[in-house]
Scaffold this motif. Structure first.
Motif, PDB file in Angstrom:
ATOM      1  N   ASP A  53      10.352 -77.931   0.215  1.00 43.84           N
ATOM      2  CA  ASP A  53      10.839 -76.692  -0.390  1.00 43.84           C
ATOM      3  C   ASP A  53      11.512 -75.820   0.670  1.00 43.84           C
ATOM      4  O   ASP A  53      10.856 -75.347   1.602  1.00 43.84           O
ATOM      5  CB  ASP A  53       9.676 -75.937  -1.032  1.00 43.84           C
ATOM      6  CG  ASP A  53      10.121 -74.654  -1.720  1.00 43.84           C
ATOM      7  OD1 ASP A  53      11.339 -74.418  -1.814  1.00 43.84           O
ATOM      8  OD2 ASP A  53       9.236 -73.886  -2.153  1.00 43.84           O
ATOM      9  N   PRO A  54      12.803 -75.571   0.546  1.00 44.95           N
ATOM     10  CA  PRO A  54      13.484 -74.755   1.572  1.00 44.95           C
ATOM     11  C   PRO A  54      13.049 -73.294   1.542  1.00 44.95           C
ATOM     12  O   PRO A  54      13.273 -72.561   2.512  1.00 44.95           O
ATOM     13  CB  PRO A  54      14.966 -74.908   1.202  1.00 44.95           C
ATOM     14  CG  PRO A  54      14.965 -75.209  -0.261  1.00 44.95           C
ATOM     15  CD  PRO A  54      13.721 -76.015  -0.519  1.00 44.95           C
ATOM     16  N   ASN A  55      12.415 -72.861   0.457  1.00 41.53           N
ATOM     17  CA  ASN A  55      12.001 -71.473   0.324  1.00 41.53           C
ATOM     18  C   ASN A  55      10.496 -71.286   0.501  1.00 41.53           C
ATOM     19  O   ASN A  55       9.952 -70.254   0.092  1.00 41.53           O
ATOM     20  CB  ASN A  55      12.420 -70.941  -1.051  1.00 41.53           C
ATOM     21  CG  ASN A  55      13.926 -70.953  -1.249  1.00 41.53           C
ATOM     22  OD1 ASN A  55      14.681 -70.588  -0.348  1.00 41.53           O
ATOM     23  ND2 ASN A  55      14.370 -71.400  -2.421  1.00 41.53           N
ATOM     24  N   LYS A  56       9.826 -72.271   1.081  1.00 40.46           N
ATOM     25  CA  LYS A  56       8.377 -72.133   1.278  1.00 40.46           C
ATOM     26  C   LYS A  56       8.102 -70.953   2.188  1.00 40.46           C
ATOM     27  O   LYS A  56       8.781 -70.765   3.216  1.00 40.46           O
ATOM     28  CB  LYS A  56       7.785 -73.424   1.848  1.00 40.46           C
ATOM     29  CG  LYS A  56       8.378 -73.920   3.150  1.00 40.46           C
ATOM     30  CD  LYS A  56       7.731 -75.247   3.552  1.00 40.46           C
ATOM     31  CE  LYS A  56       8.321 -75.792   4.848  1.00 40.46           C
ATOM     32  NZ  LYS A  56       9.736 -76.213   4.667  1.00 40.46           N
TER      33      LYS A  56
END
Length: 448
Positions: free
Chosen positions: A365-368
């Motif tokens: 997930d790039p937005n973790k």
């Protein structure tokens, strides 16, 4: 007709014909005995050949196989194996080794320079529950160090607003005994003067005393940083017998020894969470604090750590990620596999978190929000900001309510705080575990 030829020769013994007649019978008997003897010889030889063919020559030359041939029901693990046998014992898998990495610290403490805008974080006022209104409860409740926070109060406490919350040190009602973590007045006065703190603890003689590496600590830090080691009386006696005796000012090396009486929990691990999470309660004048687990020896100047982990990253809280696990699901399984805590208690806590929105860690997930939902937790560097203090109270309350395994509750507490306050960021810097290994020396805990 010659009848005389069937007669007896002259001068012969009258019983001789009978003797001559028995010779063939004797010979047949001897021949039969030889045959039986040869039969048994060949039978034993055949049996011997079968044994060799079945068990091999090792049966007669190695005690291991001979023992196995007679004790077939014996477990293989109970049978010693010779070094030169063909089957080698299975080796345990090697534990992965983890190494430090380079940390770009400043050259000296003289280069320290607190950013002018560093304290520009979310601001609000926190007050703490000192004494509960026990009279409002229908049934008698025994006073507890963590208080008796209701689920409604718990939900409200995650809001980053001016409020009064539970955060340990809750006193009992009039006439009841203290709830624990009692300190000497002289120690309280000393702790009140601390503005920068490095703290650790040993309870129940669970560890050795590991002093910071003095030559790596600057003169500025020796004069301006409080190094506090919390111990109970049992631990202090044990350390004294081992030669670590406090001087007249209660110091052992750089550590100022602070004796805690009336421990608030039977679980020594849970008692250790008080100084670990509640440094803002123990040191009300402190601006910064560094927590150090007792298994570590600090060999880096604390001011350099504050500059590297907080000022340089504009963070108000810094903690390292776990070296192998990043998902709470994996941490739950590992705690149960190693029997770190009661399985039922772990399951209850985990199910509660799942029902309140905890989700699995997704490394893709790039937005973790964090690089890991599982911290290592033995080093914490923090500024005593309102958001940092609130998070520390929330994390402590989870440990007080559920299990002492704080790695299970970290991710939940952080994510719920973030979800509850979407417009009020909590700046937490999760650094690499290899950096933790670079600034400290790791030891094993004392064997129980």
């Amino acid at each position: 007709m010659l009848p005389e030829r069937r007669g007896v020769f002259a001068g012969s013994d009258p019983i001789k014909p009978a003797a001559d007649h028995g010779v063939p019978a004797v010979r047949r008997s001897r021949k039969s005995g030889r045959i039986r003897l040869l039969f048994w010889i060949f039978s034993f030889a055949a049996l011997f050949s079968i044994c060799i063919a079945t068990f091999g020559f090792k049966m007669f030359f190695h005690g291991v196989e001979e023992h196995q041939s007679f004790l077939l029901s014996t477990d293989v693990k109970d049978v010693p194996v010779e070094a030169n046998t063909t089957e080698q014992p299975k080796k345990k898998p090697h534990r992965a080794r983890f190494y430090p990495c380079k940390v770009e610290l400043k050259d000296s403490v003289e280069a320290r320079d607190e950013p002018k805008t560093f304290w520009n974080f979310v601001k609000f006022s926190l007050q703490y529950v000192v004494r509960e209104n026990i009279q409002s409860h229908a049934n008698h409740i025994t006073p507890r160090f963590g208080g008796h926070q209701t689920l409604e109060e718990r939900e409200q406490s995650f809001r980053a607003v001016n409020q009064t919350i539970h955060c340990g040190f809750v006193e009992g009602f009039d006439g009841s005994p203290n709830t624990g973590f009692d300190l000497d007045n002289e120690d309280k006065m000393y702790m009140y003067t601390c503005t920068i703190v490095v703290s650790s603890c040993i309870f129940g003689s669970s560890d050795f005393l590991r002093r910071p590496t003095s030559k790596m600590i600057s003169q500025f830090s020796k004069e301006n940083v409080c190094f506090i080691m919390f111990v109970d009386k049992e631990t202090l006696v044990k350390l004294s017998k081992e030669g670590s005796i406090p001087d007249e000012k209660r110091f052992i090396g750089l550590w100022r020894m602070v004796v805690v009486s009336n421990l608030p929990y039977d679980d020594m691990r849970k008692t250790g969470k008080v100084p670990k999470f509640l440094s803002h309660r123990l040191f009300p004048s402190a601006r910064y604090s560094i927590w150090l687990d007792s298994k570590l020896r600090l060999h880096t100047d604390p001011m350099l750590l504050i500059e590297y982990f907080l000022w340089r990253n504009n963070a108000e809280y810094a903690i390292s990620n776990h070296y192998t696990r990043h998902c709470v699901w994996d941490e739950v399984q590992q705690n149960k596999r190693l029997n770190k805590y009661n399985h039922t208690a772990i399951d209850q806590q985990f199910l509660f978190y799942q029902s309140d929105g905890l989700h699995k860690f997704d490394p893709s997930d790039p937005n973790k929000p964090l690089p890991s939902y599982v911290p290592e937790g033995s080093v914490i560097v923090r500024a005593h900001t309102p958001m940092s203090n609130l998070f520390s109270c929330l994390w402590f309350n989870e440990v007080d309510r559920f299990t002492s395994r704080d790695q299970l509750s970290f991710g939940y507490a952080f994510l719920k705080l973030k979800r509850t306050n979407p417009d009020k960021p909590f700046v937490l810097h999760m650094f690499k575990d290899c950096e933790r290994r670079a600034i400290t020396k790791l030891f094993h805990h004392r064997n129980p």
